[in-house]
Design a protein around this motif. Sequence first.
Motif, PDB file in Angstrom:
ATOM      1  N   VAL A  34       0.842  -1.201   0.000  1.00 29.83           N
ATOM      2  CA  VAL A  34       0.000   0.000   0.000  1.00 29.83           C
ATOM      3  C   VAL A  34       0.873   1.246   0.000  1.00 29.83           C
ATOM      4  O   VAL A  34       0.648   2.166  -0.793  1.00 29.83           O
ATOM      5  N   SER A  35       1.869   1.291   0.866  1.00 25.68           N
ATOM      6  CA  SER A  35       2.722   2.480   0.907  1.00 25.68           C
ATOM      7  C   SER A  35       3.471   2.662  -0.417  1.00 25.68           C
ATOM      8  O   SER A  35       3.595   3.785  -0.912  1.00 25.68           O
ATOM      9  N   LEU A  36       3.941   1.587  -1.014  1.00 19.64           N
ATOM     10  CA  LEU A  36       4.634   1.684  -2.300  1.00 19.64           C
ATOM     11  C   LEU A  36       3.700   2.227  -3.378  1.00 19.64           C
ATOM     12  O   LEU A  36       4.070   3.131  -4.135  1.00 19.64           O
ATOM     13  N   GLN A  37       2.489   1.702  -3.446  1.00 16.96           N
ATOM     14  CA  GLN A  37       1.531   2.177  -4.455  1.00 16.96           C
ATOM     15  C   GLN A  37       1.160   3.639  -4.225  1.00 16.96           C
ATOM     16  O   GLN A  37       0.969   4.388  -5.183  1.00 16.96           O
ATOM     17  N   CYS A  38       1.062   4.054  -2.979  1.00 14.25           N
ATOM     18  CA  CYS A  38       0.784   5.465  -2.690  1.00 14.25           C
ATOM     19  C   CYS A  38       1.921   6.349  -3.183  1.00 14.25           C
ATOM     20  O   CYS A  38       1.684   7.388  -3.803  1.00 14.25           O
ATOM     21  N   VAL A  39       3.153   5.941  -2.929  1.00 14.81           N
ATOM     22  CA  VAL A  39       4.312   6.716  -3.391  1.00 14.81           C
ATOM     23  C   VAL A  39       4.296   6.815  -4.914  1.00 14.81           C
ATOM     24  O   VAL A  39       4.564   7.876  -5.486  1.00 14.81           O
ATOM     25  N   LEU A  40       3.955   5.735  -5.583  1.00 15.54           N
ATOM     26  CA  LEU A  40       3.981   5.717  -7.048  1.00 15.54           C
ATOM     27  C   LEU A  40       2.822   6.470  -7.695  1.00 15.54           C
ATOM     28  O   LEU A  40       2.976   7.003  -8.789  1.00 15.54           O
ATOM     29  N   HIS A  41       1.661   6.516  -7.038  1.00 17.79           N
ATOM     30  CA  HIS A  41       0.469   7.013  -7.724  1.00 17.79           C
ATOM     31  C   HIS A  41      -0.190   8.259  -7.133  1.00 17.79           C
ATOM     32  O   HIS A  41      -1.047   8.846  -7.794  1.00 17.79           O
ATOM     33  N   ALA A  42       0.164   8.671  -5.948  1.00 16.48           N
ATOM     34  CA  ALA A  42      -0.465   9.856  -5.358  1.00 16.48           C
ATOM     35  C   ALA A  42       0.001  11.112  -6.081  1.00 16.48           C
ATOM     36  O   ALA A  42       1.156  11.209  -6.505  1.00 16.48           O
ATOM     37  N   SER A  43      -0.899  12.072  -6.208  1.00 17.35           N
ATOM     38  CA  SER A  43      -0.554  13.312  -6.896  1.00 17.35           C
ATOM     39  C   SER A  43      -0.034  14.391  -5.945  1.00 17.35           C
ATOM     40  O   SER A  43       0.360  15.459  -6.382  1.00 17.35           O
ATOM     41  N   CYS A  44      -0.013  14.085  -4.650  1.00 18.72           N
ATOM     42  CA  CYS A  44       0.522  15.026  -3.665  1.00 18.72           C
ATOM     43  C   CYS A  44       1.769  14.395  -3.024  1.00 18.72           C
ATOM     44  O   CYS A  44       2.037  13.213  -3.230  1.00 18.72           O
ATOM     45  N   PRO A  45       2.507  15.161  -2.235  1.00 19.35           N
ATOM     46  CA  PRO A  45       3.648  14.572  -1.528  1.00 19.35           C
ATOM     47  C   PRO A  45       3.173  13.448  -0.590  1.00 19.35           C
ATOM     48  O   PRO A  45       2.099  13.528  -0.005  1.00 19.35           O
ATOM     49  N   VAL A  46       3.995  12.411  -0.471  1.00 18.77           N
ATOM     50  CA  VAL A  46       3.683  11.258   0.383  1.00 18.77           C
ATOM     51  C   VAL A  46       4.789  11.091   1.408  1.00 18.77           C
ATOM     52  O   VAL A  46       5.970  11.124   1.060  1.00 18.77           O
ATOM     53  N   VAL A  47       4.391  10.919   2.674  1.00 20.29           N
ATOM     54  CA  VAL A  47       5.347  10.617   3.733  1.00 20.29           C
ATOM     55  C   VAL A  47       5.083   9.183   4.168  1.00 20.29           C
ATOM     56  O   VAL A  47       3.951   8.831   4.499  1.00 20.29           O
ATOM     57  N   VAL A  48       6.124   8.365   4.133  1.00 17.93           N
ATOM     58  CA  VAL A  48       6.041   6.994   4.626  1.00 17.93           C
ATOM     59  C   VAL A  48       6.762   6.970   5.963  1.00 17.93           C
ATOM     60  O   VAL A  48       7.975   7.168   6.019  1.00 17.93           O
ATOM     61  N   VAL A  49       5.998   6.746   7.036  1.00 16.18           N
ATOM     62  CA  VAL A  49       6.548   6.779   8.384  1.00 16.18           C
ATOM     63  C   VAL A  49       7.088   5.397   8.726  1.00 16.18           C
ATOM     64  O   VAL A  49       6.361   4.413   8.682  1.00 16.18           O
ATOM     65  N   ARG A  50       8.354   5.361   9.070  1.00 13.55           N
ATOM     66  CA  ARG A  50       9.013   4.091   9.393  1.00 13.55           C
ATOM     67  C   ARG A  50       9.440   4.105  10.853  1.00 13.55           C
ATOM     68  O   ARG A  50      10.049   5.049  11.322  1.00 13.55           O
ATOM     69  N   LEU A  51       9.125   3.020  11.553  1.00 12.50           N
ATOM     70  CA  LEU A  51       9.562   2.861  12.940  1.00 12.50           C
ATOM     71  C   LEU A  51      10.941   2.220  12.963  1.00 12.50           C
ATOM     72  O   LEU A  51      11.246   1.387  12.109  1.00 12.50           O
ATOM     73  N   PRO A  52      11.763   2.566  13.939  1.00 14.67           N
ATOM     74  CA  PRO A  52      13.005   1.815  14.115  1.00 14.67           C
ATOM     75  C   PRO A  52      12.660   0.346  14.340  1.00 14.67           C
ATOM     76  O   PRO A  52      11.658   0.024  14.982  1.00 14.67           O
ATOM     77  N   ARG A  53      13.446  -0.573  13.812  1.00 21.01           N
ATOM     78  CA  ARG A  53      13.124  -2.005  13.854  1.00 21.01           C
ATOM     79  C   ARG A  53      12.854  -2.515  15.270  1.00 21.01           C
ATOM     80  O   ARG A  53      11.889  -3.222  15.496  1.00 21.01           O
ATOM     81  N   ALA A  54      13.655  -2.141  16.239  1.00 22.91           N
ATOM     82  CA  ALA A  54      13.454  -2.631  17.607  1.00 22.91           C
ATOM     83  C   ALA A  54      12.115  -2.153  18.162  1.00 22.91           C
ATOM     84  O   ALA A  54      11.375  -2.921  18.775  1.00 22.91           O
ATOM     85  N   ARG A  55      11.791  -0.881  17.911  1.00 18.31           N
ATOM     86  CA  ARG A  55      10.512  -0.355  18.395  1.00 18.31           C
ATOM     87  C   ARG A  55       9.347  -1.035  17.688  1.00 18.31           C
ATOM     88  O   ARG A  55       8.332  -1.353  18.294  1.00 18.31           O
ATOM     89  N   ALA A  56       9.491  -1.280  16.400  1.00 19.10           N
ATOM     90  CA  ALA A  56       8.420  -1.919  15.636  1.00 19.10           C
ATOM     91  C   ALA A  56       8.161  -3.333  16.139  1.00 19.10           C
ATOM     92  O   ALA A  56       7.010  -3.750  16.284  1.00 19.10           O
ATOM     93  N   LEU A  57       9.203  -4.084  16.409  1.00 23.92           N
ATOM     94  CA  LEU A  57       9.035  -5.458  16.897  1.00 23.92           C
ATOM     95  C   LEU A  57       8.371  -5.481  18.264  1.00 23.92           C
ATOM     96  O   LEU A  57       7.479  -6.290  18.521  1.00 23.92           O
ATOM     97  N   GLU A  58       8.783  -4.579  19.138  1.00 21.17           N
ATOM     98  CA  GLU A  58       8.191  -4.511  20.480  1.00 21.17           C
ATOM     99  C   GLU A  58       6.747  -4.034  20.414  1.00 21.17           C
ATOM    100  O   GLU A  58       5.860  -4.587  21.051  1.00 21.17           O
ATOM    101  N   ALA A  59       6.517  -3.010  19.620  1.00 17.92           N
ATOM    102  CA  ALA A  59       5.185  -2.425  19.537  1.00 17.92           C
ATOM    103  C   ALA A  59       4.194  -3.352  18.842  1.00 17.92           C
ATOM    104  O   ALA A  59       3.003  -3.287  19.096  1.00 17.92           O
ATOM    105  N   GLU A  60       4.662  -4.211  17.970  1.00 20.14           N
ATOM    106  CA  GLU A  60       3.770  -5.127  17.249  1.00 20.14           C
ATOM    107  C   GLU A  60       2.981  -6.001  18.219  1.00 20.14           C
ATOM    108  O   GLU A  60       1.854  -6.390  17.947  1.00 20.14           O
TER     109      GLU A  60
END
Length: 170
Positions: A127-153
């Motif tokens: 979804v994020s990739l398709q948004c970057v490729l097809h949105a007509s406005c600027p797109v921000v893809v928010v990425r969590l640090p890997r350790a935080r993402a694993l814990e927060a999951e």
Amino acid sequence: MTKRIVVGVDGSVGSKAALEYAFDEASRRDASVYVITVFQSAGMFGAHYGMPISISEEDTAGQIRCQIQALIDELLVGRQTKPEVRLSVRTGWSPAQILAREAEAAELLVVGHRGLGGFSSALLGSVSLQCVLHASCPVVVVRLPRARALEAEKDRLPATEAVPGYAASG
């Protein structure tokens, strides 16, 4: 016309971070936030595979609306400036297409780098990739640090797992 930031939310940890980012950015830009979540209804899924499924789309949308609204309310607590927030719960096969279309007149489209579906080892969610490729406005893809993402999951919204076909943005 009011400035608007569109954010895709599916209840994943990444989409929660995207929503936080959207709120921060809305405060900086004096903009409203349009939260969109997209799910595949059980009926759509069943029709695609030729299986009748009788779970009410309205009930599913209502459950999802309550879950996402609770997340919005949680993230707004304690903020000095609270943007105007609008929530839309939609059905569809392509969350990215819906997000890109809704963001056409937006200042910004914000998504998490990984959502609830797919392969966790992928560098960027579909979804994020398709948004970057097809949105007509600027797109921000928010990425969590890997350790935080694993814990927060471990702490992601538990009710999303109970909603059939729930695979929105991120």
